[in-house]
Motif scaffolding. Sequence first.
Motif, PDB file in Angstrom:
ATOM      1  N   ILE A   1     115.599  20.525  44.442  1.00 35.35           N
ATOM      2  CA  ILE A   1     115.889  21.718  43.443  1.00 35.35           C
ATOM      3  C   ILE A   1     114.989  22.110  42.515  1.00 35.35           C
ATOM      4  CG2 ILE A   1     117.818  22.517  41.967  1.00 35.35           C
ATOM      5  CD1 ILE A   1     119.806  20.703  43.103  1.00 35.35           C
ATOM      6  N   HIS A   2     114.369  23.381  42.608  1.00 39.03           N
ATOM      7  CA  HIS A   2     113.523  23.767  41.528  1.00 39.03           C
ATOM      8  C   HIS A   2     114.172  24.439  40.429  1.00 39.03           C
ATOM      9  CE1 HIS A   2     109.836  25.436  39.970  1.00 39.03           C
ATOM     10  NE2 HIS A   2     110.268  26.666  40.198  1.00 39.03           N
ATOM     11  N   LEU A   3     114.185  23.892  39.105  1.00 37.91           N
ATOM     12  CA  LEU A   3     114.506  24.602  38.101  1.00 37.91           C
ATOM     13  C   LEU A   3     113.655  25.902  37.625  1.00 37.91           C
ATOM     14  CD1 LEU A   3     115.380  21.759  35.373  1.00 37.91           C
ATOM     15  CD2 LEU A   3     116.763  23.214  36.838  1.00 37.91           C
ATOM     16  N   PRO A   4     114.398  26.958  37.354  1.00 42.94           N
ATOM     17  CA  PRO A   4     113.629  28.300  37.069  1.00 42.94           C
ATOM     18  C   PRO A   4     112.818  27.973  35.735  1.00 42.94           C
ATOM     19  CG  PRO A   4     115.875  28.280  36.301  1.00 42.94           C
ATOM     20  CD  PRO A   4     115.655  27.443  37.110  1.00 42.94           C
ATOM     21  N   ASP A   5     111.773  28.680  35.661  1.00 41.55           N
ATOM     22  CA  ASP A   5     110.800  28.508  34.513  1.00 41.55           C
ATOM     23  C   ASP A   5     111.437  29.247  33.492  1.00 41.55           C
ATOM     24  OD1 ASP A   5     108.835  29.143  32.772  1.00 41.55           O
ATOM     25  OD2 ASP A   5     107.246  30.075  34.023  1.00 41.55           O
ATOM     26  N   TRP A   6     111.530  28.698  32.343  1.00 40.61           N
ATOM     27  CA  TRP A   6     112.260  29.000  31.189  1.00 40.61           C
ATOM     28  C   TRP A   6     111.526  30.218  30.538  1.00 40.61           C
ATOM     29  CZ3 TRP A   6     116.990  28.215  29.569  1.00 40.61           C
ATOM     30  CH2 TRP A   6     117.223  28.547  28.298  1.00 40.61           C
ATOM     31  N   ASN A   7     110.263  30.312  30.774  1.00 39.90           N
ATOM     32  CA  ASN A   7     109.529  31.660  30.111  1.00 39.90           C
ATOM     33  C   ASN A   7     109.764  32.971  30.942  1.00 39.90           C
ATOM     34  OD1 ASN A   7     108.481  30.251  27.923  1.00 39.90           O
ATOM     35  ND2 ASN A   7     106.903  29.230  29.319  1.00 39.90           N
ATOM     36  N   ALA A   8     110.481  32.631  32.183  1.00 40.53           N
ATOM     37  CA  ALA A   8     110.649  34.018  33.026  1.00 40.53           C
ATOM     38  C   ALA A   8     112.075  34.364  32.921  1.00 40.53           C
ATOM     39  CB  ALA A   8     110.668  33.491  34.642  1.00 40.53           C
ATOM     40  N   LEU A   9     112.840  33.636  32.109  1.00 43.25           N
ATOM     41  CA  LEU A   9     114.209  34.104  31.967  1.00 43.25           C
ATOM     42  C   LEU A   9     114.567  34.903  30.530  1.00 43.25           C
ATOM     43  CD1 LEU A   9     116.410  30.763  32.581  1.00 43.25           C
ATOM     44  CD2 LEU A   9     115.339  32.682  34.281  1.00 43.25           C
ATOM     45  N   ILE A  10     115.273  36.153  30.583  1.00 43.72           N
ATOM     46  CA  ILE A  10     115.348  36.908  29.248  1.00 43.72           C
ATOM     47  C   ILE A  10     116.306  36.127  28.668  1.00 43.72           C
ATOM     48  CG2 ILE A  10     114.385  39.079  30.635  1.00 43.72           C
ATOM     49  CD1 ILE A  10     117.265  39.855  30.877  1.00 43.72           C
TER      50      ILE A  10
ATOM     51  N   HIS B   1     117.809  23.650  29.153  1.00 40.05           N
ATOM     52  CA  HIS B   1     116.774  23.567  30.056  1.00 40.05           C
ATOM     53  C   HIS B   1     115.691  22.596  29.437  1.00 40.05           C
ATOM     54  CE1 HIS B   1     113.189  24.822  32.114  1.00 40.05           C
ATOM     55  NE2 HIS B   1     113.815  25.258  33.058  1.00 40.05           N
ATOM     56  N   PRO B   2     115.178  21.455  30.374  1.00 35.05           N
ATOM     57  CA  PRO B   2     114.218  20.832  29.733  1.00 35.05           C
ATOM     58  C   PRO B   2     113.192  21.386  28.696  1.00 35.05           C
ATOM     59  CG  PRO B   2     114.664  20.200  31.996  1.00 35.05           C
ATOM     60  CD  PRO B   2     115.535  21.526  31.823  1.00 35.05           C
ATOM     61  N   ALA B   3     112.678  22.678  29.418  1.00 39.38           N
ATOM     62  CA  ALA B   3     111.809  23.280  28.301  1.00 39.38           C
ATOM     63  C   ALA B   3     112.129  23.595  27.214  1.00 39.38           C
ATOM     64  CB  ALA B   3     111.143  24.550  29.061  1.00 39.38           C
ATOM     65  N   ASP B   4     113.661  24.241  27.000  1.00 44.72           N
ATOM     66  CA  ASP B   4     114.257  24.407  26.024  1.00 44.72           C
ATOM     67  C   ASP B   4     114.431  23.074  24.976  1.00 44.72           C
ATOM     68  OD1 ASP B   4     115.465  26.339  24.017  1.00 44.72           O
ATOM     69  OD2 ASP B   4     117.503  25.696  24.733  1.00 44.72           O
ATOM     70  N   LEU B   5     114.579  22.181  25.496  1.00 41.36           N
ATOM     71  CA  LEU B   5     114.994  21.011  24.623  1.00 41.36           C
ATOM     72  C   LEU B   5     113.661  20.390  24.248  1.00 41.36           C
ATOM     73  CD1 LEU B   5     117.307  18.771  27.063  1.00 41.36           C
ATOM     74  CD2 LEU B   5     117.883  19.588  24.847  1.00 41.36           C
ATOM     75  N   THR B   6     112.306  20.545  24.801  1.00 39.76           N
ATOM     76  CA  THR B   6     111.178  20.391  24.443  1.00 39.76           C
ATOM     77  C   THR B   6     110.842  21.012  23.292  1.00 39.76           C
ATOM     78  OG1 THR B   6     110.349  19.576  26.680  1.00 39.76           O
ATOM     79  CG2 THR B   6     108.713  19.990  24.959  1.00 39.76           C
ATOM     80  N   ALA B   7     110.866  22.395  23.445  1.00 41.39           N
ATOM     81  CA  ALA B   7     110.698  23.293  22.248  1.00 41.39           C
ATOM     82  C   ALA B   7     111.439  23.083  21.017  1.00 41.39           C
ATOM     83  CB  ALA B   7     111.039  24.678  22.687  1.00 41.39           C
ATOM     84  N   LEU B   8     112.726  22.473  21.290  1.00 36.78           N
ATOM     85  CA  LEU B   8     113.492  22.291  20.247  1.00 36.78           C
ATOM     86  C   LEU B   8     113.015  21.192  19.347  1.00 36.78           C
ATOM     87  CD1 LEU B   8     116.172  22.737  18.446  1.00 36.78           C
ATOM     88  CD2 LEU B   8     117.487  21.395  20.236  1.00 36.78           C
TER      89      LEU B   8
END
Length: 240
Positions: A202-211, A225-232
């Motif tokens: 399963i491929h997670l969507p790119d967080w930066n591609a989501l509005i 999302h893992p990218a959101d957790l990293t940014a937080l």
Amino acid sequence: MRKQHCGDVMQWRDLKEMLAGLEGPPDYSFEQLAREDIPQLTQLLRTWYPDICVGTESRHLEPSFYEREVFLRGEAPDRPLFAVLSRARDSRDIIGLLTLEKNVRGLQISASMGAVEPSHRGLGLGQYGLTLLETIGRSIGAEVALYYSTLKAARGQLNAERRGFQLVGIVPAFDMDAIAPGTVKRVYEALYAKVLTSPERIHLPDWNALIPSTRALFTHLFGQHPADLTALSERTLRHG
């Protein structure tokens, strides 16, 4: 690399083989629909389920639908749908139907319709529909199972959640339904999904591609999302 479109991908097989190891309800048996059962079945559906006369499910009232689209017992398996009959063990009466539809290209399986004779409702038979959907799906190599639930009653929604299906959306104006005698309108339905494959596929969507609205819905349904957790985490370190 996976060969997705070969002839042996998601092939229906004998029902007993696909349900190997599954313990069914004690008072009922499951069998594959046979051509000779079609006339009786279509008549029974009209009496069990009067609302079926409108919307997508109305195709189940047409014998030609089964002859054209459904893999019937003893016939060619290269049809998109499979129909499971439920019978009372003592009387051998037909008391239920579940139709399943496969999407070979997407490796998906979905439940097209489930119906139970009114006097047998609430006795546990209907709960097996989602178990059959998942078990048969896994048997033929489906990687995701989809289930649409009516919002006219809570039972289907509860059954889905109890069997590990996740609510992933509510579709407005999804289908036609008789909401009262003589009144047909488009209705909302809940969409449930269960992943049948391993997480590494399963491929997670790119967080930066989501509005923003998509991010909010993704987080609500699946957690951060893992990218959101990293940014937080990075924001916390900067301002901590």
